[in-house]
Design an enzyme around this catalytic site. Structure first.
Site, short mmCIF file in Angstrom:
data_model
loop_
_atom_site.label_atom_id
_atom_site.label_comp_id
_atom_site.label_asym_id
_atom_site.label_seq_id
_atom_site.Cartn_x
_atom_site.Cartn_y
_atom_site.Cartn_z
N GLY A 57 -15.16 -89.44 64.11
CA GLY A 57 -14.54 -89.95 62.56
C GLY A 57 -13.60 -89.99 61.52
O GLY A 57 -13.20 -90.27 60.69
N GLU A 104 -20.26 -86.84 74.87
CA GLU A 104 -18.96 -88.44 75.16
C GLU A 104 -18.33 -87.76 76.37
O GLU A 104 -18.66 -88.86 77.10
CB GLU A 104 -18.96 -88.73 73.72
CG GLU A 104 -19.95 -89.46 72.84
CD GLU A 104 -19.81 -90.33 71.75
OE1 GLU A 104 -18.29 -90.63 71.77
OE2 GLU A 104 -20.38 -90.28 70.45
#
Length: 983
Positions: free
Chosen positions: A18, A83
């Site tokens: 992010g 992830e």
């Protein structure tokens, strides 16, 4: 994708760091996805209060595409790395598509963890376990190796976002337009998985993978599905169907233009037929490409297309499909990179047929269940046949189905026959002849390659058959089993028979091969035989009177099979002539008393007469140079056998239940190449002096004969592996046998008293006895029983030491031998296998003592099952067990001892002992077979001994000591006798 793929919730899952891209690049990408109606998962989609980890997993599993944006600080987040691991797992498990985006970083830095990625992992190694860090590194390497998009290749983010959106849309389009798998792709998951493993093999150059198999087996279907699943991983890809047909119609230039235009995604025109332009080679050589060439027939196909495959990038892949394995090998496919497509299993073929033949109504499937199974039995697992028949029968009533099945017995389906015929048309004339001989005669006879090779020879000097059979195998037109037996798929057999029918539709006698009972009846009844007929295969037939000249015109008849036919009436004058070129003769219920005087057996390879009226075969000495196998069974009137001295190549000679045959011509016992000799159930009472000369004999069956003794020269049969003397009721003694014997069957020899073994332990350790049965030999003297027990102990110890699969021995007795460490008269026993038993443990040997139950007067069974299970001493119930099976005596009359070494059982108990040294062993015995209610046999007790290196070597030392002591005692006795003899 695999059928267990989770239901899609999103089109794309986006993994990103992010702080690197959220405010700028990611926002532009999200806006573009929204504009193009692409449902992408971003972490903003998580609802407050959700379990983040669970929501992420659901999102990743529910997204067929994952976009991994590698930025400068991506690797610093363990969240991102977790992830990524899950994304790669979904790729491998569900076939998800992964697109790596290298945003502001070099792919090499990601792949090999350099620069910021190296720094990030240096920090991770301080905080996390080495195994977890290695998993992250592996996931990074795997994902960075995939074909992706690098931001430095684009002038700005706008163009980059446009390219990413274009790639995602293209991939989504392919997913939406994928075929309906329920009707096409049944039973191919294992094939796809295996091919993917071949494609993943690392190589310094682009490997070529070959898929081969018979026509209609599903090669193209599998190749196309594989292509659809992996093509997105490549920079360029092309699937060319029916390459050989394309070449025939349009030529090589057209094929090249189509192929390279597809790879480069532009219109390419190549005007250099013998080589590729250097710019084409250079551009494609920089790409990771996937090429599939379907239905290749040319042995130089790749050379003509590419010149060489060396200029392809190492991670490119080329896949070829062909009917002929040799074509693939000629086109640079290594043998390890070949994959043969097999038939579907029973469950899969029924599923494929039902999906194509019926709508989704379960009721309709149930109503046609029986007839559907008969259709699949006809198809024998070939997808093309299943689909064609399903389409023919779909929507028809049951009466039409039955009618179509009846028609299939007489004529093949034209659409199927057309496909199958292509492989036959590619054969040379000799290969066609071999194929038709197998299809119309030899298929189903379970003959080995060596016999078929001899039978198909046109002359003794003909050496072309072996190469022809190999070619048929490479084209998947025949199969050769692990036992070297040749067979052919029923659909291919039917195709071959249709080829022969077309030789003369209206006149069967003009065909080369006959197999239809009605047609054969007409030819034989009306003396229509011609010199066109090469083989006759008749399994059943109605009553028929044969003419004495029925074979006169069949001068080229080579193969004759008269099966279960007890309906021939032979005229008193017998046959005037018999085909002289016969190489295979099988005749059940042969009505002849002997062959005609002019009968020639010179070309015979196999002679098999069952339940015949033969009294003698022929007069004089025949030239039998080609004869390999002779079998006479239940020939009740056979009184004598001819001189077989010229059958110098005979390998198998079996005479069975010939009750008038009291002697065998001595020439049989002097044939050096004989490997199998059987004389069972014949009233033969003695073996000739020449017995023992057959240096290659492997199997000897003298069961249920009247022999009283076996010559000591049997020891000279150094290759003998099996001796069967069951039921020899007059046999008094068994001499020392050659050490090569593995199976010894001596059951029901009621007069047998003496059994001799090698005099030294060293000699007995050279033996290979794996199965020894002395059922119902109740008159064995005490010395022989002791020697049998000792011989069994020696063999058991040896097999436990060397880890043989199994060894089983049976003899009359009621007690477990003293040398067993654990003994009981019950069905369970506590054992303690703590050290030193496990130092190192070689295995376990068992002894079972079983008895009959007196209330049951007759006990018929064919097999005995011993179940070995373990129970914790603390008593928490029975655990998993293991079964040991052994042949039964069919009729049990008294108590017997059985000693067994079984590798599977040993492994089971060894594993148990490593986890728990002290436990209870329970043994259950039951009889299996006819007239058996499972209660006829009862365990009288059992014994068990663990065998380790120490017990094995101690046993050897003990045997050597006892042997030496025995020799010393013999020497001392001789000395004492000499002293007494002195004056």
């Amino acid at each position: 994708m695999p059928n267990n793929t989770p239901q899609s919730k999103y089109d794309v899952f986006v993994s990103f760091r992010g702080e690197d891209i959220r405010k700028f690049f990611l926002s532009h990408l999200a806006e573009a996805f929204s504009r193009k109606q692409i449902n992408a998962f971003l972490d903003e989609k998580l609802k407050r209060g959700d379990d983040i980890s669970h929501s992420l997993v659901e999102a990743m599993e529910g997204s067929p595409i994952s976009l991994v944006i590698f930025s400068e600080n991506y690797a610093s987040s363990h969240w991102c790395l977790d992830e990524l691991v899950k994304i790669i797992e979904c790729k491998e498990t569900y076939g998800h598509f992964v697109i790596p985006i290298f945003y502001g970083v070099d792919p090499t830095d990601v792949r090999h963890q350099k620069k910021s990625y190296e720094n990030a992992f240096a920090e991770h190694e301080k905080r996390y376990s080495s195994s977890e860090v290695q998993i992250w590194k592996h996931a990074l390497k795997n994902s960075a190796n995939l074909s992706g998009i690098t931001s430095s290749s684009f002038p700005n983010d706008a163009v980059l976002v446009e390219e990413i959106t274009k790639v995602v849309l293209m991939r989504l389009s392919k997913l939406k337009n994928s075929p309906v798998k329920s009707k096409e792709l049944v039973g191919i998951d294992k094939s796809i998985s295996h091919l993917k493993s071949l494609l993943k093999k690392e190589s310094q150059k682009a490997p070529v993978i070959g898929i081969w198999g018979m026509g209609g087996i599903g090669k193209t279907t599998i190749a196309k599905e594989l292509f659809d699943q992996i093509c997105s991983e490549y920079d360029g890809c092309c699937f060319l169907e029916k390459v050989s047909e394309e070449l025939t119609r349009h030529g090589m230039d057209s094929l090249k233009n189509k192929l390279f235009s597809k790879l480069l995604a532009e219109d390419v025109k190549i005007d250099t037929p013998n080589w590729l332009p250097s710019d084409i080679e250079r551009r494609i050589g920089r790409m990771k490409v996937l090429i599939v060439l379907d239905d290749v027939k040319g042995t130089d196909q790749l050379e003509k297309l590419f010149g060489s495959c060396d200029w392809f990038q190492y991670d490119s892949r080329i896949i070829l499909t062909a009917r002929d394995k040799q074509v693939l090998i000629a086109n640079e496919v290594d043998k390890d990179d070949l994959f043969e497509v097999g038939v579907l299993g029973p469950t899969e073929e029924l599923e494929l047929f039902n999906l194509n033949a019926f709508k989704q109504s379960d009721l309709e499937v149930d109503q046609f269940c029986d007839v559907s199974k008969r259709v699949t039995e006809y198809a024998k697992g070939i997808p093309l046949v299943l689909k064609v028949l399903a389409n023919m029968l779909r929507g028809k009533n049951k009466e039409v189905w039955e009618s179509q099945l009846d028609k299939l017995r007489r004529l093949p389906v034209q659409e199927v026959d057309k496909v199958m015929r292509l492989s036959y048309d590619d054969l040379d004339p000799l290969e066609k002849k071999y194929f038709l001989d197998i299809a119309c005669f030899f298929n189903g006879l379970s003959l080995r390659v060596g016999y078929i090779t001899l039978l198909l020879k046109d002359s003794n000097s003909d050496n072309s058959v072996a190469a022809g059979l190999e070619s048929l195998k490479d084209k998947a037109l025949i199969t050769i089993s692990e036992y070297n037996v040749i067979s052919m798929h029923d659909i291919l057999q039917e195709m071959g028979r249709e080829v022969v029918r077309q030789e003369s539709r209206e006149h069967p006698e003009k065909r080369s091969r006959l197999w239809n009972p009605d047609e054969i009846y007409d030819v034989l009844k009306n003396d229509k035989g011609t010199d066109s007929i090469r083989s006759i295969s008749l399994r059943t037939m109605r009553k028929l009177e044969l003419s004495p000249r029925v074979f006169d015109k069949m001068t080229k008849l080579r193969f004759l099979y008269f099966g279960d036919i007890d309906s021939f009436n032979c005229l008193p004058q017998r046959f005037q002539s018999f085909p002289t070129n016969l190489r295979y003769l099988h005749w059940m219920y042969c009505p002849l008393k002997s062959f005609p005087e002019n009968f020639s057996a010179e070309n015979l390879v196999i002679l098999n007469l069952y339940d015949s009226k033969m009294e003698k075969l022929w007069r004089g000495v025949q030239d039998l140079i080609n004869l390999k196998e002779v079998r006479f069974t239940n020939s009740k009137f056979l009184k004598e056998l001819p001189d077989f001295s010229k059958a110098t190549n005979l390998k198998a000679f079996h005479i069975k239940i010939c009750k008038e045959l009291i002697s065998v011509h001595p020439s049989i016992f002097s044939l050096n190449r004989l490997e199998q000799l059987g004389l069972s159930w014949c009233p033969i009472n003695a073996l000739p002096s020449s017995f023992g000369c057959q240096s290659n004999l492997e199997t000897l069956n003298l069961s249920y004969t009247k022999i009283e003794s076996i010559p000591s020269s049997i020891k000279d049969l150094t290759r003998l592996r099996k001796l069967d003397i069951q039921g020899c009721k007059k046999l008094l003694s068994l001499p020392e046998l050659p050490s090569s014997v593995e199976t010894l069957l001596v059951s029901s020899c009621r007069s047998l008293k003496t059994v001799l073994f090698p005099s030294t332990v060293a000699e007995q350790f050279k033996e290979n006895k794996k199965s020894v049965e002395f059922w119902h030999c109740k008159n064995l003297d005490e010395s022989s029983l002791i020697n049998v027990g000792l011989n069994v102990q020696i063999n058991l110890m040896k097999y436990a030491n060397f880890g043989s699969d199994e060894a089983m021995y049976v003899y009359p007795g009621s007690n477990v031998p003293e040398w067993f460490e654990y003994k009981t008269t019950k069905d369970d026993k506590i054992v303690d296998l703590s050290p030193p038993h496990l130092s190192p443990l070689l295995g376990f040997v068992f002894c079972f003592v079983f008895k009959i139950i007196k209330r049951s007067p007759i006990h018929y069974f064919t097999q005995m099952e011993f179940n070995i299970s373990t129970i914790d001493v603390e008593g928490d119930g029975e655990k998993d067990g293991v079964d040991i099976y052994m042949r039964g005596p069919s009729l049990l009359k008294s108590d017997h001892v059985s000693m067994v070494y079984d590798q599977q059982c040993s492994q089971f108990l060894t594993k148990k002992a490593k986890n728990q040294a002290r436990f209870k062993i329970k043994v259950t015995v039951r009889a299996i077979g006819f007239s058996c209610d499972l209660n006829h046999v009862e365990l009288k007790g059992f014994g068990m001994s663990p065998i380790n290196q120490s017990t094995y070597h101690n046993f050897i030392q003990q045997m050597e000591y006892e042997c030496a002591e025995g020799e010393r005692n013999k020497g001392n006795k001789r000395k004492r006798n000499l002293r007494r003899e002195k004056p």
